[in-house]
Design a protein around this motif. Structure first.
Motif, PDB file in Angstrom:
ATOM      1  N   LYS A 110       0.793  -1.151   0.056  1.00 15.31           N
ATOM      2  CA  LYS A 110       0.201  -0.163   0.118  1.00 15.31           C
ATOM      3  C   LYS A 110       0.842   1.349  -0.075  1.00 15.31           C
ATOM      4  N   LYS A 111       0.363   2.123  -0.949  1.00 17.28           N
ATOM      5  CA  LYS A 111       1.204   3.204  -0.915  1.00 17.28           C
ATOM      6  C   LYS A 111       0.668   4.295   0.350  1.00 17.28           C
ATOM      7  N   ASP A 112       1.426   5.271   0.577  1.00 18.22           N
ATOM      8  CA  ASP A 112       1.016   6.333   1.757  1.00 18.22           C
ATOM      9  C   ASP A 112       0.139   7.356   0.824  1.00 18.22           C
ATOM     10  N   VAL A 113      -0.510   7.945   1.373  1.00 22.13           N
ATOM     11  CA  VAL A 113      -1.429   8.959   0.985  1.00 22.13           C
ATOM     12  C   VAL A 113      -0.557  10.316   0.504  1.00 22.13           C
ATOM     13  N   THR A 114       0.491  10.502   0.986  1.00 20.69           N
ATOM     14  CA  THR A 114       1.470  11.387   0.460  1.00 20.69           C
ATOM     15  C   THR A 114       2.284  11.273  -0.705  1.00 20.69           C
ATOM     16  N   GLU A 115       2.172  10.147  -1.125  1.00 18.39           N
ATOM     17  CA  GLU A 115       3.012   9.871  -2.174  1.00 18.39           C
ATOM     18  C   GLU A 115       2.073   9.987  -3.655  1.00 18.39           C
ATOM     19  N   SER A 116       0.749  10.208  -3.332  1.00 15.66           N
ATOM     20  CA  SER A 116      -0.146  10.308  -4.443  1.00 15.66           C
ATOM     21  C   SER A 116       0.119  11.636  -5.294  1.00 15.66           C
ATOM     22  N   TYR A 144      -2.198  14.662  -4.107  1.00 21.60           N
ATOM     23  CA  TYR A 144      -1.612  15.245  -2.933  1.00 21.60           C
ATOM     24  C   TYR A 144      -0.414  16.138  -3.298  1.00 21.60           C
ATOM     25  N   LYS A 145       0.584  15.674  -4.410  1.00 17.39           N
ATOM     26  CA  LYS A 145       1.655  16.665  -4.550  1.00 17.39           C
ATOM     27  C   LYS A 145       1.095  17.757  -5.199  1.00 17.39           C
ATOM     28  N   LEU A 146       0.064  17.682  -6.144  1.00 18.64           N
ATOM     29  CA  LEU A 146      -0.266  18.856  -7.067  1.00 18.64           C
ATOM     30  C   LEU A 146      -1.401  19.684  -6.299  1.00 18.64           C
ATOM     31  N   ALA A 147      -1.828  19.246  -4.992  1.00 16.25           N
ATOM     32  CA  ALA A 147      -2.468  20.231  -4.234  1.00 16.25           C
ATOM     33  C   ALA A 147      -1.445  20.897  -3.605  1.00 16.25           C
ATOM     34  N   GLY A 148      -0.522  20.340  -3.051  1.00 13.99           N
ATOM     35  CA  GLY A 148       0.585  20.980  -2.349  1.00 13.99           C
ATOM     36  C   GLY A 148       1.196  22.216  -3.150  1.00 13.99           C
ATOM     37  N   GLN A 149       1.258  21.920  -4.405  1.00 19.06           N
ATOM     38  CA  GLN A 149       2.075  22.816  -5.256  1.00 19.06           C
ATOM     39  C   GLN A 149       0.993  24.158  -5.555  1.00 19.06           C
ATOM     40  N   ILE A 150      -0.175  23.768  -5.511  1.00 18.49           N
ATOM     41  CA  ILE A 150      -1.256  24.754  -5.821  1.00 18.49           C
ATOM     42  C   ILE A 150      -1.551  25.413  -4.482  1.00 18.49           C
ATOM     43  N   GLY A 151      -1.242  24.949  -3.286  1.00 17.82           N
ATOM     44  CA  GLY A 151      -1.245  25.614  -1.975  1.00 17.82           C
ATOM     45  C   GLY A 151      -0.207  26.652  -2.048  1.00 17.82           C
ATOM     46  N   HIS A 152       1.207  26.288  -2.448  1.00 23.86           N
ATOM     47  CA  HIS A 152       2.131  26.889  -2.294  1.00 23.86           C
ATOM     48  C   HIS A 152       2.178  28.115  -3.343  1.00 23.86           C
ATOM     49  N   ILE A 153       1.609  28.070  -4.477  1.00 27.12           N
ATOM     50  CA  ILE A 153       1.406  28.981  -5.713  1.00 27.12           C
ATOM     51  C   ILE A 153       0.351  30.115  -5.020  1.00 27.12           C
ATOM     52  N   ILE A 154      -0.525  29.619  -4.305  1.00 25.19           N
ATOM     53  CA  ILE A 154      -1.749  30.487  -3.609  1.00 25.19           C
ATOM     54  C   ILE A 154      -0.922  31.453  -2.754  1.00 25.19           C
ATOM     55  N   PHE A 155      -0.261  30.632  -1.792  1.00 22.63           N
ATOM     56  CA  PHE A 155       0.590  31.392  -0.802  1.00 22.63           C
ATOM     57  C   PHE A 155       1.665  32.427  -1.400  1.00 22.63           C
TER      58      PHE A 155
END
Length: 138
Positions: free
Chosen positions: A4-10, A13-24
Protein backbone atom coordinates in the motif's frame (compact mmCIF):
# COMPACT_ATOMS: atom_id res chain seq x y z
CA UNK A 1 1.28 -8.40 -3.73
CA UNK A 2 1.10 -4.68 -4.05
CA UNK A 3 2.33 -2.78 -1.01
CA UNK A 4 0.00 0.00 0.00
CA UNK A 5 1.17 3.46 -0.89
CA UNK A 6 1.12 6.27 1.59
CA UNK A 7 -1.40 9.07 0.96
CA UNK A 8 1.43 11.62 0.65
CA UNK A 9 2.87 9.76 -2.35
CA UNK A 10 -0.24 10.41 -4.44
CA UNK A 11 -0.02 12.64 -7.50
CA UNK A 12 -3.10 14.55 -6.39
CA UNK A 13 -1.58 15.22 -2.97
CA UNK A 14 1.57 16.65 -4.56
CA UNK A 15 -0.47 18.71 -7.02
CA UNK A 16 -2.63 20.11 -4.22
CA UNK A 17 0.53 20.99 -2.29
CA UNK A 18 2.00 22.87 -5.25
CA UNK A 19 -1.28 24.72 -5.83
CA UNK A 20 -1.32 25.68 -2.16
CA UNK A 21 2.23 26.97 -2.40
CA UNK A 22 1.41 29.03 -5.49
CA UNK A 23 -1.65 30.55 -3.80
CA UNK A 24 0.54 31.41 -0.81
CA UNK A 25 3.07 33.06 -3.14
CA UNK A 26 0.30 35.11 -4.72
CA UNK A 27 -0.71 36.34 -1.27
CA UNK A 28 2.92 37.25 -0.53
CA UNK A 29 3.03 39.18 -3.81
CA UNK A 30 -0.12 41.11 -2.90
CA UNK A 31 1.33 41.92 0.52
CA UNK A 32 4.57 43.15 -1.05
CA UNK A 33 2.76 45.56 -3.39
CA UNK A 34 0.12 46.62 -0.84
CA UNK A 35 1.45 50.23 -0.61
CA UNK A 36 0.50 50.79 -4.27
CA UNK A 37 -3.33 50.62 -4.14
CA UNK A 38 -3.56 52.12 -0.66
CA UNK A 39 -3.12 55.81 -1.72
CA UNK A 40 -5.74 55.41 -4.45
CA UNK A 41 -8.34 55.00 -1.72
CA UNK A 42 -7.65 58.46 -0.34
CA UNK A 43 -6.83 60.71 -3.32
CA UNK A 44 -8.72 61.90 -6.37
CA UNK A 45 -7.97 60.56 -9.80
CA UNK A 46 -5.89 63.35 -11.32
CA UNK A 47 -2.70 63.55 -13.34
CA UNK A 48 -0.82 65.36 -10.58
CA UNK A 49 -1.66 62.65 -8.07
CA UNK A 50 -0.62 59.94 -10.52
CA UNK A 51 2.77 61.61 -11.02
CA UNK A 52 3.16 61.83 -7.25
CA UNK A 53 2.38 58.12 -6.81
CA UNK A 54 4.52 56.81 -9.69
CA UNK A 55 7.48 55.96 -7.40
CA UNK A 56 5.23 53.49 -5.57
CA UNK A 57 4.98 51.43 -8.74
CA UNK A 58 8.70 50.69 -8.48
CA UNK A 59 7.77 48.07 -5.86
CA UNK A 60 6.20 45.92 -8.56
CA UNK A 61 9.45 44.97 -10.34
CA UNK A 62 11.20 43.36 -7.33
CA UNK A 63 7.93 41.72 -6.28
CA UNK A 64 7.54 40.11 -9.72
CA UNK A 65 11.17 38.98 -9.65
CA UNK A 66 10.75 37.41 -6.21
CA UNK A 67 7.45 35.81 -7.28
CA UNK A 68 8.99 34.20 -10.34
CA UNK A 69 12.05 33.00 -8.41
CA UNK A 70 9.95 31.51 -5.62
CA UNK A 71 7.57 29.89 -8.12
CA UNK A 72 10.51 28.19 -9.82
CA UNK A 73 11.70 27.05 -6.39
CA UNK A 74 8.29 25.49 -5.70
CA UNK A 75 8.13 23.76 -9.07
CA UNK A 76 11.69 22.42 -9.00
CA UNK A 77 11.99 21.41 -5.35
CA UNK A 78 10.56 18.23 -3.92
CA UNK A 79 10.57 19.43 -0.33
CA UNK A 80 9.54 23.07 0.04
CA UNK A 81 10.21 24.58 3.45
CA UNK A 82 9.95 28.16 4.70
CA UNK A 83 8.45 29.53 1.50
CA UNK A 84 7.61 32.93 2.98
CA UNK A 85 11.18 33.43 4.19
CA UNK A 86 12.50 32.36 0.78
CA UNK A 87 10.19 34.87 -0.96
CA UNK A 88 11.38 37.79 1.18
CA UNK A 89 15.05 36.77 0.80
CA UNK A 90 14.61 36.75 -2.97
CA UNK A 91 12.79 40.09 -2.79
CA UNK A 92 15.71 41.65 -0.93
CA UNK A 93 18.33 39.93 -3.11
CA UNK A 94 16.75 40.88 -6.45
CA UNK A 95 15.59 44.37 -5.44
CA UNK A 96 18.32 46.44 -7.15
CA UNK A 97 18.56 44.25 -10.24
CA UNK A 98 14.81 44.37 -10.76
CA UNK A 99 14.79 48.15 -10.33
CA UNK A 100 17.35 48.52 -13.13
CA UNK A 101 14.81 47.00 -15.50
CA UNK A 102 11.64 48.25 -13.83
CA UNK A 103 12.41 51.96 -13.58
CA UNK A 104 12.66 52.63 -17.35
CA UNK A 105 9.59 50.51 -18.08
CA UNK A 106 7.49 52.17 -15.38
CA UNK A 107 8.62 55.65 -16.39
CA UNK A 108 7.76 54.98 -20.03
CA UNK A 109 4.36 53.56 -19.07
CA UNK A 110 3.61 56.52 -16.80
CA UNK A 111 4.56 58.98 -19.56
CA UNK A 112 2.22 57.18 -21.95
CA UNK A 113 -0.62 57.20 -19.41
CA UNK A 114 -0.12 60.88 -18.62
CA UNK A 115 -0.02 61.65 -22.35
CA UNK A 116 -3.27 59.78 -22.92
CA UNK A 117 -4.92 61.57 -19.99
CA UNK A 118 -3.79 64.96 -21.27
CA UNK A 119 -4.87 64.02 -24.79
CA UNK A 120 -8.41 63.47 -23.57
CA UNK A 121 -8.49 67.01 -22.17
CA UNK A 122 -6.83 68.79 -25.11
CA UNK A 123 -8.54 70.20 -28.18
CA UNK A 124 -5.81 68.93 -30.57
CA UNK A 125 -5.23 65.24 -29.84
CA UNK A 126 -2.96 64.72 -32.86
CA UNK A 127 0.00 66.23 -31.03
CA UNK A 128 -0.45 63.90 -28.07
CA UNK A 129 -0.48 60.87 -30.36
CA UNK A 130 2.70 62.17 -31.93
CA UNK A 131 4.46 62.18 -28.53
CA UNK A 132 3.15 58.72 -27.68
CA UNK A 133 4.45 57.33 -30.97
CA UNK A 134 7.75 59.14 -30.47
CA UNK A 135 8.09 57.60 -27.01
CA UNK A 136 7.33 54.12 -28.36
CA UNK A 137 9.93 54.55 -31.11
CA UNK A 138 12.45 55.78 -28.54
Amino acid sequence: MNPKKDVTESVYYKLAGQIGHIIFLQLMFVISIFPIPLPFLFVKYEIGNFIFMTPLFFLVAPALAALSSATLYVLESEDVKHLGIYFWKQYRKLFLDALKIGIPVILAASIILIDIASMQKSSTPIFSWFFILLLLVL
